[in-house]
Design an enzyme around this catalytic site. Structure first.
Site, PDB file in Angstrom:
ATOM      1  N   SER A   1      -4.138 -16.367   0.003  1.00  0.00           N
ATOM      2  CA  SER A   1      -5.384 -16.603  -0.730  1.00  0.00           C
ATOM      3  C   SER A   1      -5.136 -17.346  -2.035  1.00  0.00           C
ATOM      4  O   SER A   1      -6.049 -17.941  -2.595  1.00  0.00           O
ATOM      5  CB  SER A   1      -6.079 -15.276  -1.052  1.00  0.00           C
ATOM      6  OG  SER A   1      -6.114 -14.459   0.083  1.00  0.00           O
TER       7      SER A   1
ATOM      8  N   TYR B   1       6.277  -9.478   3.827  1.00  0.00           N
ATOM      9  CA  TYR B   1       4.908  -9.895   4.160  1.00  0.00           C
ATOM     10  C   TYR B   1       4.897 -10.316   5.633  1.00  0.00           C
ATOM     11  O   TYR B   1       5.437 -11.358   5.990  1.00  0.00           O
ATOM     12  CB  TYR B   1       4.521 -11.054   3.230  1.00  0.00           C
ATOM     13  CG  TYR B   1       3.117 -11.593   3.347  1.00  0.00           C
ATOM     14  CD1 TYR B   1       2.197 -11.098   4.268  1.00  0.00           C
ATOM     15  CD2 TYR B   1       2.694 -12.616   2.503  1.00  0.00           C
ATOM     16  CE1 TYR B   1       0.918 -11.606   4.340  1.00  0.00           C
ATOM     17  CE2 TYR B   1       1.405 -13.136   2.573  1.00  0.00           C
ATOM     18  CZ  TYR B   1       0.525 -12.635   3.493  1.00  0.00           C
ATOM     19  OH  TYR B   1      -0.750 -13.153   3.570  1.00  0.00           O
TER      20      TYR B   1
ATOM     21  N   LYS C   1       3.668  -5.549   3.670  1.00  0.00           N
ATOM     22  CA  LYS C   1       2.252  -5.915   3.616  1.00  0.00           C
ATOM     23  C   LYS C   1       1.954  -6.418   5.012  1.00  0.00           C
ATOM     24  O   LYS C   1       2.456  -7.473   5.418  1.00  0.00           O
ATOM     25  CB  LYS C   1       2.015  -7.010   2.582  1.00  0.00           C
ATOM     26  CG  LYS C   1       0.670  -7.687   2.728  1.00  0.00           C
ATOM     27  CD  LYS C   1       0.522  -8.760   1.679  1.00  0.00           C
ATOM     28  CE  LYS C   1      -0.573  -9.762   1.956  1.00  0.00           C
ATOM     29  NZ  LYS C   1      -1.618  -9.432   2.872  1.00  0.00           N
TER      30      LYS C   1
ATOM     31  N   SER D   1      -0.238  -7.935   7.770  1.00  0.00           N
ATOM     32  CA  SER D   1      -1.452  -8.699   8.084  1.00  0.00           C
ATOM     33  C   SER D   1      -1.569  -9.007   9.568  1.00  0.00           C
ATOM     34  O   SER D   1      -2.379  -9.838   9.958  1.00  0.00           O
ATOM     35  CB  SER D   1      -1.471 -10.006   7.278  1.00  0.00           C
ATOM     36  OG  SER D   1      -1.769  -9.716   5.930  1.00  0.00           O
TER      37      SER D   1
ATOM     38  N   GLY E   1      -3.490  -5.458   5.762  1.00  0.00           N
ATOM     39  CA  GLY E   1      -3.763  -6.867   5.464  1.00  0.00           C
ATOM     40  C   GLY E   1      -5.158  -7.325   5.850  1.00  0.00           C
ATOM     41  O   GLY E   1      -5.928  -7.768   4.994  1.00  0.00           O
TER      42      GLY E   1
ATOM     43  N   ASP F   1      -8.814  -7.461   6.111  1.00  0.00           N
ATOM     44  CA  ASP F   1      -9.857  -6.715   5.400  1.00  0.00           C
ATOM     45  C   ASP F   1     -10.890  -6.121   6.360  1.00  0.00           C
ATOM     46  O   ASP F   1     -11.507  -5.105   6.062  1.00  0.00           O
ATOM     47  CB  ASP F   1     -10.577  -7.642   4.405  1.00  0.00           C
ATOM     48  CG  ASP F   1      -9.605  -8.286   3.441  1.00  0.00           C
ATOM     49  OD1 ASP F   1      -8.407  -7.930   3.472  1.00  0.00           O
ATOM     50  OD2 ASP F   1     -10.035  -9.162   2.674  1.00  0.00           O
ATOM     51  N   GLU F   2     -11.063  -6.795   7.497  1.00  0.00           N
ATOM     52  CA  GLU F   2     -12.066  -6.344   8.467  1.00  0.00           C
ATOM     53  C   GLU F   2     -11.690  -4.990   9.071  1.00  0.00           C
ATOM     54  O   GLU F   2     -12.513  -4.326   9.685  1.00  0.00           O
ATOM     55  CB  GLU F   2     -12.209  -7.369   9.607  1.00  0.00           C
ATOM     56  CG  GLU F   2     -12.689  -8.743   9.176  1.00  0.00           C
ATOM     57  CD  GLU F   2     -11.574  -9.681   8.678  1.00  0.00           C
ATOM     58  OE1 GLU F   2     -10.480  -9.187   8.315  1.00  0.00           O
ATOM     59  OE2 GLU F   2     -11.808 -10.894   8.652  1.00  0.00           O
TER      60      GLU F   2
ATOM     61  N   GLY G   1      -7.666 -10.652   0.961  1.00  0.00           N
ATOM     62  CA  GLY G   1      -8.186 -11.913   0.466  1.00  0.00           C
ATOM     63  C   GLY G   1      -9.648 -11.865   0.042  1.00  0.00           C
ATOM     64  O   GLY G   1     -10.089 -12.709  -0.737  1.00  0.00           O
TER      65      GLY G   1
HETATM   66  C1  HMN Z   1      -2.972 -13.109   1.018  1.00  0.00           C
HETATM   67  O1  HMN Z   1      -1.775 -13.211   1.223  1.00  0.00           O
HETATM   68  O2  HMN Z   1      -3.515 -13.776   0.193  1.00  0.00           O
HETATM   69  C2  HMN Z   1      -3.859 -12.169   1.788  1.00  0.00           C
HETATM   70  O3  HMN Z   1      -3.706 -10.898   1.300  1.00  0.00           O
HETATM   71  C3  HMN Z   1      -3.634 -12.137   3.240  1.00  0.00           C
HETATM   72  C4  HMN Z   1      -4.669 -11.257   3.878  1.00  0.00           C
HETATM   73  O4  HMN Z   1      -4.122 -10.497   4.904  1.00  0.00           O
HETATM   74  C5  HMN Z   1      -5.815 -12.085   4.351  1.00  0.00           C
HETATM   75  N1  HMN Z   1      -5.410 -12.827   5.513  1.00  0.00           N
HETATM   76  C6  HMN Z   1      -5.383 -14.153   5.499  1.00  0.00           C
HETATM   77  O5  HMN Z   1      -5.699 -14.797   4.548  1.00  0.00           O
HETATM   78  C7  HMN Z   1      -4.925 -14.789   6.752  1.00  0.00           C
HETATM   79  C8  HMN Z   1      -6.995 -11.223   4.693  1.00  0.00           C
HETATM   80  O6  HMN Z   1      -7.292 -10.430   3.594  1.00  0.00           O
HETATM   81  C9  HMN Z   1      -8.203 -12.089   5.049  1.00  0.00           C
HETATM   82  O7  HMN Z   1      -8.530 -12.936   3.984  1.00  0.00           O
HETATM   83  C10 HMN Z   1      -9.411 -11.244   5.359  1.00  0.00           C
HETATM   84  O8  HMN Z   1      -9.090 -10.290   6.304  1.00  0.00           O
HETATM   85  C11 HMN Z   1     -10.585 -12.103   5.821  1.00  0.00           C
HETATM   86  O9  HMN Z   1     -10.370 -12.569   7.108  1.00  0.00           O
END
Ligand code: HMN
Length: 301
Positions: free
Chosen positions: A50, A139, A167, A169, A192, A194-195, A211
């Protein structure tokens, strides 16, 4: 004894803050940091996905972290993602992060070439050796990095005393249990996606790094509180609202980060746009962005 409590909570993935000309903005970086501290988050995760780190130079990433630390040091937990496309640059960022006094550094595996586990372990241990007094968080984001953290590799990494957790994801929520089972509460596993924040917490995640937290921290904090109070129905209700907002934000022409930055701007915090090749918002996005903003404020109310 290591303090792992400082990682257990809501940790927004920090957004890249740019001036209107697209250069990194020290002032806006500080403003976003202060904004998140005021929202009572546990910490920030700087220069991750992000944070658009893959589109930034080492110098820009240092500048961002320096400005986050100016405001955040001693107030909230700071985790700096330091991975670059080669070991030497990652080590430089790791050493820089340690010199600023961050709580932890984090790293994805090397990307593009799918390297064997022993090469990935070497990469991470080399980075960690450049910040020998700093916690290290792996990560795991296989859908973007192209390699998944295996349990044998995780166990190998845990031989390094600086490694405190993952972390995570990856999308299967049971991966969190898989990692948590290895070292239990002597480790930290972050949710990781958010959903599935609530699902991730229920199956064992200590906290979350996400993110979308920064655009609606109140909702993630409330969902977490509901969960801690044992109010699963309330936690699920908030998660449903969060997910509908994320789906709505993802339906724009502009990239998700561009949309969230626009919402923050509408709320009085201008941190600029996104860097190419990420798609910027277009005028046709505005009614949908306005709707997303409304959904967030209604959900918070
Ligand atoms: C980061 O490294 O910035 C985020 O924390 C990664 C995080 O897992 C996000 N995944 C991605 O960006 C691929 C999620 O928070 C994501 O933004 C959220 O689930 C919305 O889809």
């Amino acid at each position: 004894m290591r303090d792992l409590e400082k990682y257990r909570g809501i940790i927004p993935a920090f957004y890249a803050c740019y001036e209107d000309d697209g250069s990194v903005s020290a002032e806006r970086t500080q403003a976003l940091t202060q904004h998140l501290i005021d929202k009572n988050v546990k910490g920030v995760y700087v220069c991750g996905s992000s944070g658009e780190c893959i589109y930034q130079s080492k110098e820009e990433r240092k500048l961002i972290l320096e400005n986050v630390m100016k405001i955040a040091k001693g107030k909230i937990t700071v985790i700096a993602h330091v991975a670059c496309n080669n070991t030497a640059d990652s080590q430089e960022l790791a050493a820089h992060a340690e010199s600023l006094g961050v709580d932890a550094i984090a790293s994805i595996p090397p990307i593009y070439f799918h390297l064997p586990d022993h090469a990935i372990a070497q990469y991470w241990n080399d980075i960690s050796s450049a910040a020998p007094n700093t916690d290290f968080i792996i990560y795991n984001i296989p859908q973007l990095a192209g390699v998944a953290l295996s349990i044998p590799l995780y166990k190998e990494m845990l031989k390094n005393p600086n490694v405190i957790g993952v972390k995570n994801s990856s999308m299967p929520v049971q991966d969190i249990q898989m990692f948590k089972d290895v070292k239990g509460d002597d480790s930290v596993v972050f949710n990781g996606p958010d959903e599935q924040f609530i699902s991730g917490r229920l199956i064992g995640a200590d906290g979350g790094i996400g993110g979308t937290y920064a655009v609606m921290p109140e909702l993630f904090l409330a969902a977490d509180e509901a969960l801690k109070a044992g109010n699963i129905a309330r936690a699920k209700e908030i998660q449903y609202k969060i997910d509908r907002i994320i789906y709505a934000m993802c339906s724009c022409h502009g990239n998700l980060y561009a949309v969230m930055k626009e919402i923050l701007k509408m709320n009085g915090l201008n941190i600029g746009g996104v860097r190419k090749p990420l798609a910027s918002i277009i005028p046709e996005d505005m009614p949908q962005i306005e709707k997303c903003r409304e959904m967030i404020s209604t959900a918070i109310a």
